[in-house]
Design an enzyme around this catalytic site. Structure first.
Site, short mmCIF file in Angstrom:
data_model
loop_
_atom_site.label_atom_id
_atom_site.label_comp_id
_atom_site.label_asym_id
_atom_site.label_seq_id
_atom_site.Cartn_x
_atom_site.Cartn_y
_atom_site.Cartn_z
N GLU A 79 0.82 -1.21 0.00
CA GLU A 79 0.00 0.00 0.00
C GLU A 79 0.85 1.27 0.00
O GLU A 79 0.47 2.29 -0.57
CB GLU A 79 -0.96 -0.01 1.19
CG GLU A 79 -2.05 -1.06 1.09
CD GLU A 79 -2.81 -0.99 -0.23
OE1 GLU A 79 -3.13 0.13 -0.69
OE2 GLU A 79 -3.08 -2.06 -0.83
N VAL A 80 2.00 1.21 0.65
CA VAL A 80 2.93 2.35 0.61
C VAL A 80 3.44 2.54 -0.82
O VAL A 80 3.51 3.67 -1.32
CB VAL A 80 4.09 2.15 1.60
CG1 VAL A 80 5.16 3.21 1.38
CG2 VAL A 80 3.57 2.21 3.03
N LEU A 81 3.79 1.44 -1.48
CA LEU A 81 4.26 1.53 -2.87
C LEU A 81 3.17 2.10 -3.78
O LEU A 81 3.43 2.95 -4.63
CB LEU A 81 4.70 0.16 -3.37
CG LEU A 81 5.96 -0.43 -2.71
CD1 LEU A 81 6.25 -1.82 -3.28
CD2 LEU A 81 7.16 0.47 -2.92
N ARG A 82 1.93 1.63 -3.60
CA ARG A 82 0.82 2.16 -4.39
C ARG A 82 0.66 3.66 -4.16
O ARG A 82 0.46 4.44 -5.10
CB ARG A 82 -0.49 1.46 -4.01
CG ARG A 82 -0.60 0.00 -4.40
CD ARG A 82 -1.90 -0.54 -3.83
NE ARG A 82 -1.91 -1.98 -3.70
CZ ARG A 82 -2.46 -2.82 -4.59
NH1 ARG A 82 -3.01 -2.32 -5.68
NH2 ARG A 82 -2.43 -4.12 -4.39
N ASP A 139 14.38 14.06 -3.13
CA ASP A 139 15.07 14.56 -1.94
C ASP A 139 15.39 13.42 -0.98
O ASP A 139 14.61 12.46 -0.86
CB ASP A 139 14.21 15.59 -1.22
CG ASP A 139 14.84 16.07 0.07
OD1 ASP A 139 15.89 16.73 -0.01
OD2 ASP A 139 14.31 15.76 1.15
N GLU A 186 20.77 12.67 -5.19
CA GLU A 186 22.11 12.96 -4.70
C GLU A 186 23.04 11.75 -4.80
O GLU A 186 24.19 11.82 -4.40
CB GLU A 186 22.04 13.44 -3.24
CG GLU A 186 21.56 12.41 -2.27
CD GLU A 186 20.53 12.95 -1.29
OE1 GLU A 186 20.54 12.50 -0.14
OE2 GLU A 186 19.73 13.80 -1.68
#
EC number: 2.4.1.18
Length: 529
Positions: free
Chosen positions: A173-176, A197, A252
């Site tokens: 769900e975080v990836l989605r 960032d 970076e």
């Protein structure tokens, strides 16, 4: 209105028409991907010379034309994703899908991006997926009543230095959520890519805290690497470049599918030289090493300074060079003081050698191109919520009686010459000389001959400089020209002829007069412009 036989509420037709009228329709296509990337790092809120929060409208009408005139072809917009705390510089995100309302409406942001596109300028978003605000009322924290809805539970889910929450990149769900957020900014607002960032914090379990990085490959492999975060970055880059192949991504660090990495060692080197060494003790070989120390075919964004150096507690290059005299001795009606003279000459030289030798792209933070005289400090309790330092005084370059115009002119002509000659997209430079006693650096790139004399007092007559090309050379950029606040010691009508005398590993050489504290670019007159 209520649909017949249904409890569904519908908007009245007049309301729908009003909504359509408010929806901004993009008029211009995305510009082509630049062959050379010249980035103007920007913050909408501080873009006015007045002590207030500037708007998207102000940036569109007043700042975009300046960026176009300066020759930049890319804008990197900071602090767009909604953040409750203005002084966080936009890095404590509370609402990932919302454009910050303190600058205006979402439609006005779309107009800003569209107007930039009409000028041939691409727009990158500073995207913050490395952490999130710990706010629970208006942020993602404790979204479902637990500390682990979007973040790692316990200590792993908190960044000790940033006082923020860290995502659990192993969660579907975080990836989605994060990947759909990427697509949202690309498609709803027509951004052309991203600067990610805090990638170092994502890549390692130690988040880069208390660590030194040498660039050795062993640092990229081992138990210290957060493989879930690395996979997310790979997925994000795959999504971006699949949906929009001409998009640009910057971070970076290299690898993971990013197009460019930031050459973060370069600004550190300039600050170290200005803080710790006299001009006559600068090491030419070390400067060249820092500017050229990058992996083959790993494209880098070079910069002499960014927003980090402008923040309160640090100093910009102009402040390191000229300090308090910037407030009293920048009038053209007063003679040069030694401090202002040194500052203006070195400011130009540092930026040009960084631009020409340091990478395959270049970045400048807004206002630094003309040596903005004040630091950047957002309103907060520590300064009584004062907006005086949360601004950019572009009006200083419009005043013909102030010397800021000279630095602005040089930055403009440097960018325009790069657009014409394309040294950023050319192969790495061939450095033919780095002379410690004479303080001379010479190199060739994109068919141009670059000459730098960092010596504070010595000028050289008939100085032999090696080149790969035979024929006639002309000066095409001279930091000593009067329009750049120089001393006009060179005659631009002079022709320089290279002859078949080998020098410093080059088959030809020419004799040049090189004044002290001067940067020159010579072009072979027999080559097409």
């Amino acid at each position: 209105q209520q649909a017949h036989g249904s409890n569904t509420l519908l908007c009245p037709p007049c309301a729908l028409q009003d909504m359509d009228a408010l929806t901004y329709m993009f008029k211009h296509s995305r510009p082509k991907k630049p062959r050379s990337l010249r980035i103007y790092e920007s913050h909408v809120g501080i873009s006015s010379h007045e002590g207030k929060i500037a708007s998207y409208k102000h940036f569109t009408s007043s700042v975009l034309p300046r960026i176009k005139d300066l020759g930049y072809n890319c804008i990197q917009l900071m602090a767009i994703m909604e953040h409750a705390f203005y002084a966080s510089f936009g890095y404590q995100i509370t609402s990932f899908f919302a454009a910050s309302s303190r600058y205006g409406t979402p439609e006005e942001l779309k107009e800003l991006v569209d107007t930039a596109h009409s000028m041939g300028i691409i727009v990158l978003l500073d995207v913050v997926h490395s952490h999130a605000s710990k706010n629970s009322e208006d942020g993602l924290n404790i979204f479902d009543g637990t500390d682990s809805c979007y973040f790692h539970s316990g200590p792993r889910g908190t960044h000790e230095l940033w006082d923020s929450r860290l995502f659990n990149y192993s969660s579907w769900e975080v990836l989605r959520f994060l990947l759909s957020n990427i697509r949202w900014w690309l498609e709803e607002y027509c951004f052309d890519g991203f600067r990610f960032d805090g990638v170092t914090s994502m890549l390692y379990h130690h988040h880069g805290m208390g660590q030194g990085f040498s660039g050795d490959y062993n640092e990229y492999f081992g138990l210290q690497v957060d493989e879930d975060a690395l996979v997310y970055l790979m997925l994000a880059n795959h999504l971006i470049h699949t949906l929009y192949p001409n998009s640009i991504t910057i971070a970076e660090d290299g690898g993971g599918g990013f197009d460019y990495r930031l050459a973060m060692a370069i600004p550190d080197k300039w600050i170290q030289l200005l803080k710790e060494f006299k001009d006559e003790d600068w090491n030419m070989g070390n400067i060249v090493y820092t500017l050229t120390n990058r992996r083959y075919l790993e494209k880098c964004i070079a910069y002499a300074e960014s927003h980090d150096q402008a923040l309160v507690g640090d100093k910009t290059l102009a402040f390191w060079l000229m300090d308090a005299e910037m407030y009293t001795n920048m009038s053209v009606l007063a003679p040069f003081t030694p401090v202002i003279d040194r500052g203006i000459q070195l400011h130009k030289m540092i930026r040009l050698i960084t631009h020409a030798l340091g990478g395959e792209g270049y970045l400048n933070f807004m206002g630094n191109e003309f040596g903005h005289p004040e630091w950047l400090d957002f309103p907060r309790k520590g300064n009584n919520e004062n907006y005086h330092y949360a601004r950019r005084q572009f009006n200083l370059t419009d005043d013909d009686l102030l010397r800021y115009k000279f630095l602005n002119n040089f930055d403009r002509d440097m960018s325009r010459l790069e657009e014409r000659c394309g040294w950023l997209s050319a192969p790495q430079a061939y450095v033919s000389e780095k002379h410690e006693d004479n303080k001379i650096i010479t190199f060739e790139r994109a068919g141009l001959l670059f000459i730098f004399n960092f010596h504070p007092s010595k000028s050289y007559t008939d100085y032999q400089v090696g080149t790969a090309l035979p024929g006639k050379f002309k000066i095409v950029l001279d930091s000593d020209a009067p329009e750049y606040g120089g001393h006009q010691r060179l005659d631009h009508n002079t022709d320089f002829f290279s002859e078949a005398f080998e020098h410093n590993g080059r088959p030809y050489s020419l004799l040049v007069y090189i004044p002290s504290r001067v940067a020159l670019i010579l072009q072979n007159a027999d080559l097409p412009n």
